[in-house]
Design an enzyme around this catalytic site. Sequence first.
Site, PDB file in Angstrom:
ATOM      1  N   GLU A 187     -24.423 -11.577 -35.517  1.00 14.03           N
ATOM      2  CA  GLU A 187     -24.724 -12.423 -34.367  1.00 14.03           C
ATOM      3  C   GLU A 187     -23.490 -13.205 -33.931  1.00 14.03           C
ATOM      4  O   GLU A 187     -23.176 -13.294 -32.749  1.00 14.03           O
ATOM      5  CB  GLU A 187     -25.868 -13.371 -34.720  1.00 14.03           C
ATOM      6  N   GLY A 234     -31.991 -21.647 -32.096  1.00 13.20           N
ATOM      7  CA  GLY A 234     -33.049 -22.504 -32.594  1.00 13.20           C
ATOM      8  C   GLY A 234     -33.086 -22.597 -34.104  1.00 13.20           C
ATOM      9  O   GLY A 234     -33.474 -23.621 -34.666  1.00 13.20           O
ATOM     10  N   ALA A 235     -32.666 -21.515 -34.809  1.00 11.65           N
ATOM     11  CA  ALA A 235     -32.779 -21.491 -36.261  1.00 11.65           C
ATOM     12  C   ALA A 235     -31.452 -21.391 -36.991  1.00 11.65           C
ATOM     13  O   ALA A 235     -31.399 -21.631 -38.197  1.00 11.65           O
ATOM     14  CB  ALA A 235     -33.674 -20.332 -36.697  1.00 11.65           C
ATOM     15  N   SER A 236     -30.384 -21.030 -36.308  1.00 18.41           N
ATOM     16  CA  SER A 236     -29.089 -20.907 -36.989  1.00 18.41           C
ATOM     17  C   SER A 236     -27.966 -21.289 -36.037  1.00 18.41           C
ATOM     18  O   SER A 236     -28.152 -21.370 -34.819  1.00 18.41           O
ATOM     19  CB  SER A 236     -28.874 -19.479 -37.495  1.00 18.41           C
ATOM     20  N   THR A 237     -26.799 -21.513 -36.608  1.00 18.54           N
ATOM     21  CA  THR A 237     -25.602 -21.787 -35.813  1.00 18.54           C
ATOM     22  C   THR A 237     -24.466 -20.953 -36.374  1.00 18.54           C
ATOM     23  O   THR A 237     -24.404 -20.711 -37.590  1.00 18.54           O
ATOM     24  CB  THR A 237     -25.251 -23.285 -35.806  1.00 18.54           C
ATOM     25  N   GLN A 238     -23.570 -20.486 -35.503  1.00 21.71           N
ATOM     26  CA  GLN A 238     -22.484 -19.589 -35.895  1.00 21.71           C
ATOM     27  C   GLN A 238     -21.135 -20.114 -35.421  1.00 21.71           C
ATOM     28  O   GLN A 238     -21.047 -20.707 -34.345  1.00 21.71           O
ATOM     29  CB  GLN A 238     -22.686 -18.191 -35.296  1.00 21.71           C
TER      30      GLN A 238
END
Length: 544
Positions: A187, A234-238
């Site tokens: 992602e 909404g659920a993760s950050t990259q």
Amino acid sequence: MTSLHHPSYSDDEVDLQTKIMNCNVWFFIAVVCFVVGMVGLVVIIILHHKDQEPLYSYGVVLDAGSSHTKLFVYKWNTKCHQQTALANQIHSCKVTGGGISSYENNPSALRPPLEVCLREAEGVVPDDKQSKTPVFLGATAGMRLIHAVNSSVSDAIMDVVRDTIQSSKFQFTNPKTQARILTGSEEGLFSWITANYILGKFGVIPPTEVSQSRHKRDLSGAGEGTVGALDMGGASTQITFYPGSSVKMPDNFTGNAVLYEKNYTVYTQSYLCYGINEIKRRYQALLVKSQNFTLDIVNPCGPQGKTITEHYSDVFEAPCTRDSSEKPVSKNTNFTFRGSGNITECAVVTHQLFDFNQSCPYKTCSFNGTYQPPVYGQFYAFSNFYYELSFLNQTDSNSLAEFQTALSDVCHMTWKQLREKYPTTLVDFLPWYCFSGTYIQILLTEAYKFDNSTWQNLHFVDELKSTEIGWSLGFMIDSSSDLPTTKREYYMTNLAFALMMTLFILFILISVGFACHAVKFHRQKQRGLIYQPAPKTDNYGAIQ
């Protein structure tokens, strides 16, 4: 009386010659040759033009995020630049309802909303291209969480997804490959590809609806000149960026892509449960635990005068907050969070959502014992990074101090003051901007290590050059090199075109020659230079 008949012609022959000469057959032959030549030229030029027209390919990608699903249609010239598509977004469709992970209790309900956007995409892709147009679905952090907790539930959801896509007119020959749960690293990498592609950092300029130019420029090295990408769903950050040629990274923190005949190796890391929705949930769970599970909770990041009621299941039964220990309250409990507007305490509690003390075997780390090289180059932050900075009116600012001042102003406002200053902002989002800004500030400055100088390299954007930023375009570009090459069915070869052109031009030249001869014939006839038969006489020499 002397006969006027030519001695070598009979009367019938003289009549035939007279008719032919009167209609001037040379004009007729000239017209026929000209029509044949012109019609032939028009036909072969049209056919050759069809052979020279760009041959386009299409691709469909569904971004199945934790909060919603969105379909994108991409188009590119089949003559890929160095085996990688110069793709262009031509359509998008937001699937109604929540993310596919929200259908865990009723997976079959996914089919109707997905079908709506798939039918819409079929109306965008030409009929003769649909069966050769690949369709992909990538599920992100929401599904990664469900899969980690209960893989049978995630499998049931993906089965419905694949079955629905299979019923479309698009090419879906490898269901488990074309519709799958992406890793966090994928992602991040695909988002990085999207940002750099749109900005022309790969040595090519992507096409637009206005211009189909194909310019190139040389880069000093594969990676130099590229920009970093910061994404927050909404659920993760990259976080993904090229750290410089001198940095040697551990293999499990790298992403690789071959694009336009260059190999790119970048640092990429995804933090599950650190997306904006899940971090809010974790913040609420932390408040409840730290206040001994009382039902009335002080919320230091919430505006004074605002209360939020949450059910036990919303706080503690999601994958990011569920653990094995029993909670000393009933599962039918409701918690009331009362805003106190204490920015200092807000920062203290939010800071506890990160583990900055965990040991790390590497020289430079972010948090939770995770390796990260020093930030390098320019960065583009989008999704929820942009939404927060846009609310604070800081997207055009490159000053960390200005961001902190704007955030402080919001955190010190009461609920009444916030409603008066931001009357058009949705009331569900408005109470959370202080917490979101505080979380983003800690993430960027203490975790990622942006400081007063490097903050100037941050650009908060929603779109780049009228194109949405996200992983789906990068995924399509990266996947294009693996797609089978579309071959054109030519009407004629270039040699056949040249020969046919010569033939029909020759017909036109011949028609000109016949026309000139017809004019000459006509003039001679007018001057009496052409034989004129005598009038017919009877057997006694009288003229009839």
